[in-house]
Design a protein around this motif. Sequence first.
Motif, PDB file in Angstrom:
ATOM      1  N   THR A  66     -21.030  40.272   1.228  1.00 25.06           N
ATOM      2  CA  THR A  66     -19.932  41.120   1.705  1.00 25.06           C
ATOM      3  C   THR A  66     -20.458  42.411   2.328  1.00 25.06           C
ATOM      4  O   THR A  66     -19.987  42.846   3.374  1.00 25.06           O
ATOM      5  CB  THR A  66     -18.986  41.438   0.540  1.00 25.06           C
ATOM      6  OG1 THR A  66     -18.500  40.208   0.024  1.00 25.06           O
ATOM      7  CG2 THR A  66     -17.823  42.279   0.999  1.00 25.06           C
ATOM      8  N   GLU A  67     -21.439  43.020   1.683  1.00 26.84           N
ATOM      9  CA  GLU A  67     -21.977  44.277   2.205  1.00 26.84           C
ATOM     10  C   GLU A  67     -22.632  44.074   3.560  1.00 26.84           C
ATOM     11  O   GLU A  67     -22.556  44.934   4.431  1.00 26.84           O
ATOM     12  CB  GLU A  67     -22.986  44.872   1.210  1.00 26.84           C
ATOM     13  CG  GLU A  67     -22.309  45.485   0.011  1.00 26.84           C
ATOM     14  CD  GLU A  67     -23.301  45.992  -1.023  1.00 26.84           C
ATOM     15  OE1 GLU A  67     -24.499  46.068  -0.715  1.00 26.84           O
ATOM     16  OE2 GLU A  67     -22.861  46.305  -2.135  1.00 26.84           O
ATOM     17  N   THR A  68     -23.295  42.909   3.743  1.00 28.25           N
ATOM     18  CA  THR A  68     -23.923  42.637   5.030  1.00 28.25           C
ATOM     19  C   THR A  68     -22.867  42.494   6.124  1.00 28.25           C
ATOM     20  O   THR A  68     -23.033  43.017   7.226  1.00 28.25           O
ATOM     21  CB  THR A  68     -24.771  41.360   4.944  1.00 28.25           C
ATOM     22  OG1 THR A  68     -25.705  41.520   3.893  1.00 28.25           O
ATOM     23  CG2 THR A  68     -25.511  41.099   6.233  1.00 28.25           C
ATOM     24  N   ILE A  69     -21.765  41.800   5.813  1.00 24.59           N
ATOM     25  CA  ILE A  69     -20.726  41.593   6.824  1.00 24.59           C
ATOM     26  C   ILE A  69     -20.068  42.919   7.201  1.00 24.59           C
ATOM     27  O   ILE A  69     -19.880  43.221   8.375  1.00 24.59           O
ATOM     28  CB  ILE A  69     -19.640  40.636   6.293  1.00 24.59           C
ATOM     29  CG1 ILE A  69     -20.244  39.273   5.980  1.00 24.59           C
ATOM     30  CG2 ILE A  69     -18.516  40.487   7.312  1.00 24.59           C
ATOM     31  CD1 ILE A  69     -19.305  38.365   5.245  1.00 24.59           C
ATOM     32  N   PHE A  70     -19.715  43.719   6.198  1.00 28.61           N
ATOM     33  CA  PHE A  70     -18.937  44.927   6.452  1.00 28.61           C
ATOM     34  C   PHE A  70     -19.803  46.176   6.549  1.00 28.61           C
ATOM     35  O   PHE A  70     -19.271  47.291   6.479  1.00 28.61           O
ATOM     36  CB  PHE A  70     -17.883  45.111   5.354  1.00 28.61           C
ATOM     37  CG  PHE A  70     -16.804  44.065   5.379  1.00 28.61           C
ATOM     38  CD1 PHE A  70     -15.691  44.227   6.188  1.00 28.61           C
ATOM     39  CD2 PHE A  70     -16.900  42.918   4.623  1.00 28.61           C
ATOM     40  CE1 PHE A  70     -14.700  43.276   6.224  1.00 28.61           C
ATOM     41  CE2 PHE A  70     -15.914  41.957   4.653  1.00 28.61           C
ATOM     42  CZ  PHE A  70     -14.812  42.135   5.458  1.00 28.61           C
ATOM     43  N   SER A  71     -21.124  46.012   6.726  1.00 30.77           N
ATOM     44  CA  SER A  71     -22.055  47.152   6.813  1.00 30.77           C
ATOM     45  C   SER A  71     -21.786  48.169   5.714  1.00 30.77           C
ATOM     46  O   SER A  71     -21.776  49.368   5.961  1.00 30.77           O
ATOM     47  CB  SER A  71     -21.956  47.865   8.166  1.00 30.77           C
ATOM     48  OG  SER A  71     -21.901  46.956   9.186  1.00 30.77           O
ATOM     49  N   TRP A  72     -21.514  47.703   4.520  1.00 34.95           N
ATOM     50  CA  TRP A  72     -21.258  48.590   3.385  1.00 34.95           C
ATOM     51  C   TRP A  72     -22.616  49.011   2.815  1.00 34.95           C
ATOM     52  O   TRP A  72     -23.391  48.157   2.379  1.00 34.95           O
ATOM     53  CB  TRP A  72     -20.442  47.831   2.337  1.00 34.95           C
ATOM     54  CG  TRP A  72     -19.967  48.668   1.197  1.00 34.95           C
ATOM     55  CD1 TRP A  72     -20.585  48.831   0.000  1.00 34.95           C
ATOM     56  CD2 TRP A  72     -18.774  49.444   1.141  1.00 34.95           C
ATOM     57  NE1 TRP A  72     -19.845  49.656  -0.787  1.00 34.95           N
ATOM     58  CE2 TRP A  72     -18.736  50.054  -0.116  1.00 34.95           C
ATOM     59  CE3 TRP A  72     -17.740  49.695   2.051  1.00 34.95           C
ATOM     60  CZ2 TRP A  72     -17.701  50.890  -0.517  1.00 34.95           C
ATOM     61  CZ3 TRP A  72     -16.711  50.516   1.655  1.00 34.95           C
ATOM     62  CH2 TRP A  72     -16.692  51.107   0.391  1.00 34.95           C
ATOM     63  N   PRO A  73     -22.934  50.298   2.839  1.00 34.35           N
ATOM     64  CA  PRO A  73     -24.308  50.695   2.500  1.00 34.35           C
ATOM     65  C   PRO A  73     -24.609  50.661   1.005  1.00 34.35           C
ATOM     66  O   PRO A  73     -24.933  51.675   0.397  1.00 34.35           O
ATOM     67  CB  PRO A  73     -24.391  52.120   3.044  1.00 34.35           C
ATOM     68  CG  PRO A  73     -22.980  52.611   3.006  1.00 34.35           C
ATOM     69  CD  PRO A  73     -22.087  51.434   3.181  1.00 34.35           C
ATOM     70  N   GLY A  74     -24.526  49.506   0.393  1.00 41.72           N
ATOM     71  CA  GLY A  74     -24.844  49.359  -1.018  1.00 41.72           C
ATOM     72  C   GLY A  74     -26.199  48.721  -1.204  1.00 41.72           C
ATOM     73  O   GLY A  74     -26.955  48.544  -0.243  1.00 41.72           O
ATOM     74  N   MET A  75     -26.520  48.333  -2.450  1.00 40.98           N
ATOM     75  CA  MET A  75     -27.844  47.784  -2.683  1.00 40.98           C
ATOM     76  C   MET A  75     -27.960  46.345  -2.203  1.00 40.98           C
ATOM     77  O   MET A  75     -29.064  45.867  -1.966  1.00 40.98           O
ATOM     78  CB  MET A  75     -28.240  47.902  -4.151  1.00 40.98           C
ATOM     79  CG  MET A  75     -27.207  47.510  -5.157  1.00 40.98           C
ATOM     80  SD  MET A  75     -27.771  48.035  -6.786  1.00 40.98           S
ATOM     81  CE  MET A  75     -27.704  46.504  -7.654  1.00 40.98           C
ATOM     82  N   GLY A  76     -26.842  45.643  -2.019  1.00 39.75           N
ATOM     83  CA  GLY A  76     -26.906  44.275  -1.503  1.00 39.75           C
ATOM     84  C   GLY A  76     -27.390  44.245  -0.063  1.00 39.75           C
ATOM     85  O   GLY A  76     -28.250  43.448   0.311  1.00 39.75           O
ATOM     86  N   LYS A  77     -26.833  45.139   0.754  1.00 41.88           N
ATOM     87  CA  LYS A  77     -27.250  45.214   2.152  1.00 41.88           C
ATOM     88  C   LYS A  77     -28.711  45.646   2.213  1.00 41.88           C
ATOM     89  O   LYS A  77     -29.499  45.168   3.018  1.00 41.88           O
ATOM     90  CB  LYS A  77     -26.365  46.222   2.872  1.00 41.88           C
ATOM     91  CG  LYS A  77     -26.588  46.307   4.355  1.00 41.88           C
ATOM     92  CD  LYS A  77     -25.431  47.068   4.988  1.00 41.88           C
ATOM     93  CE  LYS A  77     -25.596  47.197   6.477  1.00 41.88           C
ATOM     94  NZ  LYS A  77     -26.683  48.110   6.833  1.00 41.88           N
ATOM     95  N   LEU A  78     -29.071  46.554   1.313  1.00 39.98           N
ATOM     96  CA  LEU A  78     -30.436  47.068   1.252  1.00 39.98           C
ATOM     97  C   LEU A  78     -31.446  45.945   0.988  1.00 39.98           C
ATOM     98  O   LEU A  78     -32.491  45.866   1.652  1.00 39.98           O
ATOM     99  CB  LEU A  78     -30.519  48.119   0.147  1.00 39.98           C
ATOM    100  CG  LEU A  78     -31.859  48.784  -0.100  1.00 39.98           C
ATOM    101  CD1 LEU A  78     -32.222  49.677   1.067  1.00 39.98           C
ATOM    102  CD2 LEU A  78     -31.823  49.591  -1.385  1.00 39.98           C
ATOM    103  N   ILE A  79     -31.131  45.044   0.050  1.00 38.92           N
ATOM    104  CA  ILE A  79     -32.113  44.011  -0.298  1.00 38.92           C
ATOM    105  C   ILE A  79     -32.294  43.040   0.861  1.00 38.92           C
ATOM    106  O   ILE A  79     -33.413  42.611   1.154  1.00 38.92           O
ATOM    107  CB  ILE A  79     -31.735  43.265  -1.610  1.00 38.92           C
ATOM    108  CG1 ILE A  79     -32.750  42.184  -1.952  1.00 38.92           C
ATOM    109  CG2 ILE A  79     -30.388  42.620  -1.532  1.00 38.92           C
ATOM    110  CD1 ILE A  79     -34.114  42.686  -2.251  1.00 38.92           C
ATOM    111  N   ILE A  80     -31.200  42.723   1.578  1.00 40.48           N
ATOM    112  CA  ILE A  80     -31.326  41.807   2.714  1.00 40.48           C
ATOM    113  C   ILE A  80     -32.225  42.438   3.789  1.00 40.48           C
ATOM    114  O   ILE A  80     -33.132  41.803   4.327  1.00 40.48           O
ATOM    115  CB  ILE A  80     -29.936  41.476   3.306  1.00 40.48           C
ATOM    116  CG1 ILE A  80     -29.087  40.727   2.268  1.00 40.48           C
ATOM    117  CG2 ILE A  80     -30.067  40.630   4.557  1.00 40.48           C
ATOM    118  CD1 ILE A  80     -29.632  39.404   1.858  1.00 40.48           C
TER     119      ILE A  80
END
Lengths: 303, 322
Positions: free
Chosen positions: B264-278
């Motif tokens: 979800t974070e990757t899709i919505f560019s939500w700057p959380g730790m999920g987007k960070l790990i990807i």
Amino acid sequence: MSAPASLDQVVPPRASGFNRFARAFTASRTAVVGLTLLAVVVLLALLAAWIAPQNPYDLTQLDILDGRMPPGSTSASGMTFWLGTDDQGRDMLSAILYGLRISLFVGVTSAVVAAAVGALLGLFAAYAGGRIESALMRLVDLQLSFPAILIALMILAFLGKGVLNVVLALVIVEWAAYARTARASALIESRKEYIEAARAMGASPWRILLRHLLPNCLTPLMVIATVQVARAIALEATLSFLGLGVPVTEPSLGMLIANGYQYMLSGKFWISFYPGLALLFTVIAINLVGDRLRDVLNPRGAS
Amino acid sequence: MSAWLLRRLLQAIFVVIAMTVIVFIGISVIGDPVETLISQDADQGERLRTIAAFGLDRPLWVQYLSFLNGAIHGDLGRSFVYNEPALQVILQRMPATLELAVAAMLLAIVIGIPLGLFAGVKPHSPVSKAIMTGSILGFSLPGFWVGLLLIMVFAVQLGWLPSGGRGETRALLGIQWSFLTLDGLQHMILPALNLALFKTSLVMRLVRAEAREIIPQDYIRTARAKGLSERAVVSRHLLKNIMIPVVTIVGLEFGSVIAFSVVTETIFSWPGMGKLIIESIHVLDRPMIVAYLMIIVLLFVAINLLVDCLYAVLDPRVRTSR
């Protein structure tokens, strides 16, 4: 020795068993719809090379001037793109048919390998008992307590992209469910008399495992395998969407969706939308068939 | 009880240590770190000096022990990209992920419980059948594709909601939160809905199944017989008894919501730790990958331990059977 005629009465011929199963299966209309849909999806994927209007990987057939055309438009060479084109000018319909092939391949292969590995380990655990059993089952518990996507993510972070790497990651994710089921049904079966008889006749442990236990544990394993194929296809699509799954040269449905993602914000929805629809139909078809299989084959679940 | 707790704690510690070994071996398999650390035209002497400086010439198990020693002291290495301690970078991103996960869980409860109750109380109504079909769809729909559809419909076509980012944030207890501002809340709606999709179906089915099981029981019949309104029966007698399993499951599922927030974070560019790990996996930022995996492992082991303890408190049979 008894006469063959009386033996027929004890052991019903195979065909009637299958007929009974087929009748029970088709009693549900949604299951029939699911099976039909699944048959269509599989046929489309298998025949992709013959029915696709274009070979989406043959760069000589692509024209960059045809890029990002909406569904129904016509190319300079007179070809109609029913589902539009992507940024390379690739016909989306053809790309989806080829992508379906990769998605199904990854899903089915990983489910089959995971089933083989998981079932063997589960049966082995049930048969061996003691320390080996509790160690194996602890491992299963541990793995099932982590979400599949995290385990797959971790493995692919280590291994890198690639079709075989994705299959391997999915196998590692999936084996635990099979092992748990195989052990549970093997524990029930191994208390029955025919196993005792086989043991008394001096059959080797492997023979008992493979020739006697495995065939009688197959039904619940098959039900799980159906659902797992759907899960594997969805998970592969998710991983490919994140850029950790299949490489760009072998785009599965998830990869196609990812490719269209950046154009979505400018309103060019078709590049992502139609591959997703294909993915949805595939997953729903498999789930409908799997649900019905479970209802028909599992007497406890019958309502 | 204390012996059981001690054994369970030791088990949890063993799992964490086993995972450090797996993560360390796994991370040593990918790419040669020397390639990324040294420039192409470095001579052999400089190569060897760098390898020695980073301790990469030591046997793997010595390297592992020094990694473990650092991990215990909260040092999981410096990120190659951010040039800051990896742990610190992740902890900075954590509130965004937690905020989104909590919002998604709340949505799943707020939507799931009423719909599930309705389907359980009136199982033969066509609305209930529609609800159940919808929940099957919720399980089958690929989550990331639904996220794209949400963006397509609500952000691109209708223009009602923003398509990505965290929006305006406000500080509370020294941490920036989106839910404190209107703009932040607007940014949160779509990703939270996306993340809640699967859990809503789950809560719905769970509540329906529980309701179907409780309604035939005597105390519900008694409540109805003494003339209580249907509303009072449902809210006071039914709902109260449903809440225990629902709260348990929701707590258990919190970890998997955080796991799926990667997507979800990757899709919505939500700057959380999920987007960070990807992002870190794509650029092979090894300390970052290690730190994220270790935090996630700790989180899951903690959740599992907590749930087990809760079960043991609620159900004495669990304690004695092990």
